[in-house]
Design a protein around this motif. Sequence first.
Motif: not given
Length: 333
Positions: A46-55, A57-61
């Motif tokens: 899994a990548g570090d942004l799995t299960g995460k969201a920022d509206s 997108r998955s995260g900041s740039i």
Amino acid sequence: MLVPKALKVGDKIGYFSPSSPATVFAPKRFERAKSYLESKGFELVAGDLTGKADSYRSGSIQERAEELNTLIRDPSIRCIISTIGGNNSNALLPYIDYESLKRDPKIIIGYSDVTALLLGIYAQTGLVTFYGPALVASFGEFSPLVDESFQSFSDLLCDSLMHFQYTMPSLWTDVKVEWENQTSSKPVYKNEWQFLGSGKVTGRIIGGNLNTMGGVWGSPYMPEIVDGDLLLIEDSLLGIETVERSFSHLKVCGVFDRVSAVILGKHELFDDKGTNRTPLDVLLEVLNGQNIPIFCGFDSCHTHPMLVTPIGVKATIDFDTESFSLNGPWVSA
């Protein structure tokens, strides 16, 4: 040109979310996709942004770039696959660890918005990248369509061939369903490829999702389109007016003066605005008699099944025998 090592059973496949947070908005499809590849003998990381969201997108740039770089720098991971596309993968391009990829070339695969990364990595490193299935979007589909997508994945990435001829899938689909309520395979249509031209054309494959290419055009992350290239273009969910604009952009940039042929992928749920015209009709109008062979309907696009196409590799379209083949290598033993 750099080529990554072929995948083998037991290898680690890392997945990342460079734009849309598919692991959050499609959790059932995500788990089904992960289980499917694990059943084929691969270990999913899994990548570090799995299960995460920022509206949207998955995260900041910076977070999205670091997620990808972490996978790039892990020597145990031999393939990196996107979960899905979106709209903002091009934001990562200034921050990718290209030097690590040069030292340890690995398979980078995805489609749609991930075109920006595939082309950018190829432009910056010479590494062959792969326009092909995304984890959630492609491998979360049901059989038999998902099996055909995996067969192409296996054929192209798990065997160090020097030649490969594509076979047209007998059926395809772009039917829209609610992913989280889907319990069976989508309805399908009979497939058709069109070969408009004659003789053989050989050149380097370059391209991907045309809408996405607009976000890297004219930058150091867009490979120069040179004389003789085979231009792969496809799009999804657009109206005919936008497609005309995109094709016309290629025309005014002189792209059609350089390429030896166009590979036009299927357009998922194309909106013809009541004109009854197809993307091929629009392309022919834009070309206005310019004599460019066109291979139309190729299944390396937003539809199912999804065929894998290596970016940067020589290929041959034989318009007389209506065949499309790769001239390797694209992976090494």
